[in-house]
Design a protein around this motif. Structure first.
Motif, PDB file in Angstrom:
ATOM      1  N   TYR A 109       5.435  -0.261   7.758  1.00 17.60           N
ATOM      2  CA  TYR A 109       4.441   0.364   6.870  1.00 17.60           C
ATOM      3  C   TYR A 109       3.079  -0.303   7.052  1.00 17.60           C
ATOM      4  CZ  TYR A 109       1.661   1.372   2.748  1.00 17.60           C
ATOM      5  OH  TYR A 109       0.616   1.740   1.916  1.00 17.60           O
ATOM      6  N   ARG A 157      -0.335   1.565   8.170  1.00 20.04           N
ATOM      7  CA  ARG A 157      -1.514   1.559   7.304  1.00 20.04           C
ATOM      8  C   ARG A 157      -2.722   0.998   8.057  1.00 20.04           C
ATOM      9  NH1 ARG A 157      -1.937  -2.144   2.058  1.00 20.04           N
ATOM     10  NH2 ARG A 157      -2.060  -3.634   3.766  1.00 20.04           N
ATOM     11  N   SER A 163       3.952   6.177 -16.124  1.00 17.29           N
ATOM     12  CA  SER A 163       4.123   4.722 -16.073  1.00 17.29           C
ATOM     13  C   SER A 163       3.712   4.029 -17.365  1.00 17.29           C
ATOM     14  CB  SER A 163       3.299   4.157 -14.925  1.00 17.29           C
ATOM     15  OG  SER A 163       3.677   4.782 -13.726  1.00 17.29           O
ATOM     16  N   HIS A 172      11.508   0.123 -11.552  1.00 18.58           N
ATOM     17  CA  HIS A 172      10.096   0.337 -11.214  1.00 18.58           C
ATOM     18  C   HIS A 172      10.005   0.143  -9.703  1.00 18.58           C
ATOM     19  CE1 HIS A 172       5.616  -0.297 -12.614  1.00 18.58           C
ATOM     20  NE2 HIS A 172       5.847   0.930 -12.169  1.00 18.58           N
TER      21      HIS A 172
END
Ligand SMILES: Cc1c2[nH]c(c1CCC(=O)O)Cc1[nH]c(c(CCC(=O)O)c1C)Cc1[nH]c(c(CCC(=O)O)c1C)Cc1[nH]c(c(C)c1CCC(=O)O)C2
Length: 342
Positions: free
Chosen positions: A33, A37, A206, A322
């Protein structure tokens, strides 16, 4: 009827091995990742580059074989599409130009005008539809209106969402109009994701846990109910997951009150309590403490098994309470998958 494991769970089926995916499964704990990015330039460029956004969505599927892929994007792209300037401060998180006045609200675009900005996101969904393994379910998502509004009012995330609570009491009309605009735009956005190929959608609230008393009904329950009713009218049978994070005792009844097919649980509620009080109304998702993905080892394995055991009498999708954090060890995800799938 599809025999995909996630869709079975969302229809209320009990399965011997629960399907599993992780919030933020495409993210900074994965070296691949971070490399993609860097290739994109920054986080927002990655979100708006369909080829690369699809690539990072697929990375955790290749590595771990999760039962679901979640579209790579962010809840704050929607306010950006409404005309709120958005940027990310390195190491600090999102910043937006706050909207707190009737004039500020009037300067925003109409809900139906979000699609031009968001077109690359729909393109990502189309690529994923083509490239995902046939057993993997594609989940689209948006922020719930209260959570999105709280960032738009404050211009950033704050520990208690104080600025949004203040606007809500000082200028309720403006605040309610902002919630209505985001509610309408969220229907547009999620509906377009479904038309592009998303099979399930999830609403992330959230900051629902900071809403007290009647405010919880007005700003967490009511907008979710509106969005879900309209989406199900446009797309009959569409399964919807709601995540009213830190709703505590108000998790009970949330699915019935909103029409959601599944309620995602954070790790502040016990799995045994949720099995008795929330799972009776349908599928639940959750709820391992994300810190265990940093720690790994025997406690990760025993806690994961305890959660599977607690929810084994009904429909369950295994997940964290989460998002997985950047400090998590990728090998611990392998340990988790072995603990669940054996
Ligand atoms: C509140 C919220 C946001 N975004 C999201 C929420 C709701 C869920 C939650 O409570 O975590 C949801 C979200 N954000 C992201 C996804 C992609 C899909 C996935 O879960 O893998 C999803 C579903 C990518 C992301 N969104 C963000 C990242 C990290 C950005 C980076 O790579 O530098 C990712 C992978 C950034 C982001 N985006 C947001 C914040 C507050 C931050 C900064 C905090 C952080 O860095 O974790 C807003």
């Amino acid at each position: 009827m599809s025999d995909k494991t996630i869709l079975k769970a969302l229809r209320g089926e009990t399965q011997a091995v629960p399907p599993v995916w992780l919030m933020r499964q495409a993210g900074r704990y994965l070296p691949e990742y971070r490399a993609t990015r860097a290739q994109a330039g920054d986080f927002l460029k990655l979100c708006y580059n369909p080829e690369l956004a699809a690539e990072v969505t697929l990375q955790p599927i290749r590595r771990y074989g999760f039962d679901a892929a979640i579209l790579f994007a962010d809840i704050l792209l929607l306010p950006q599409a409404l005309g709120v300037p958005l940027w990310f401060e390195t190491g600090e998180g999102p910043r937006l130009t706050p909207v707190t006045t009737p004039e500020g609200l009037r300067s925003l675009r109409a809900a139906s005008d979000v699609h031009e900005t968001l077109a690359p996101i729909y393109e990502t969904v189309k690529i994923l539809k083509r490239e995902l393994p046939k057993e993997t379910t594609l989940i689209g998502f948006a922020g719930a209106p209260w959570t999105v509004a709280s960032y738009v009012v404050a211009g950033r995330g704050t520990p208690d969402q104080g600025p949004a609570h203040r606007l809500k009491s000082e200028d309720r009309a403006t605040f309610a109009a902002l919630i209505d605009l985001i509610t309408e735009a969220t229907v547009e956005y999620l509906s377009a994701q479904v038309m592009a190929g998303a099979e399930v959608v999830k609403l992330f609230d959230s900051w629902a846990g900071t809403l007290q008393g009647a405010d919880f009904d007005d700003f967490a329950v009511a907008p979710a109910r509106k969005i879900i009713a309209e989406l199900k009218a446009r797309h009959p049978g569409l399964p919807i997951i709601a995540f009213p994070r830190e709703a505590g005792a108000r998790y009970e009844g949330f699915a019935k009150a909103t029409g959601a097919d599944c309620v995602a649980l954070d790790n502040s509620v016990s799995a045994d309590w949720a099995a008795a009080h929330v799972q009776k109304d349908g599928c639940v998702q959750g709820n391992l403490d994300p810190k265990l993905m940093v720690e790994g080892g025997p406690r990760l394995v025993s806690e994961a098994k305890r959660i599977v055991q607690a929810f084994k009498g009904g429909a369950h999708i295994f997940n964290l309470g989460h998002g997985i954090t950047p400090e998590a060890n990728p090998d611990h995800v392998t340990q988790l998958m072995e603990a669940i799938r054996g």
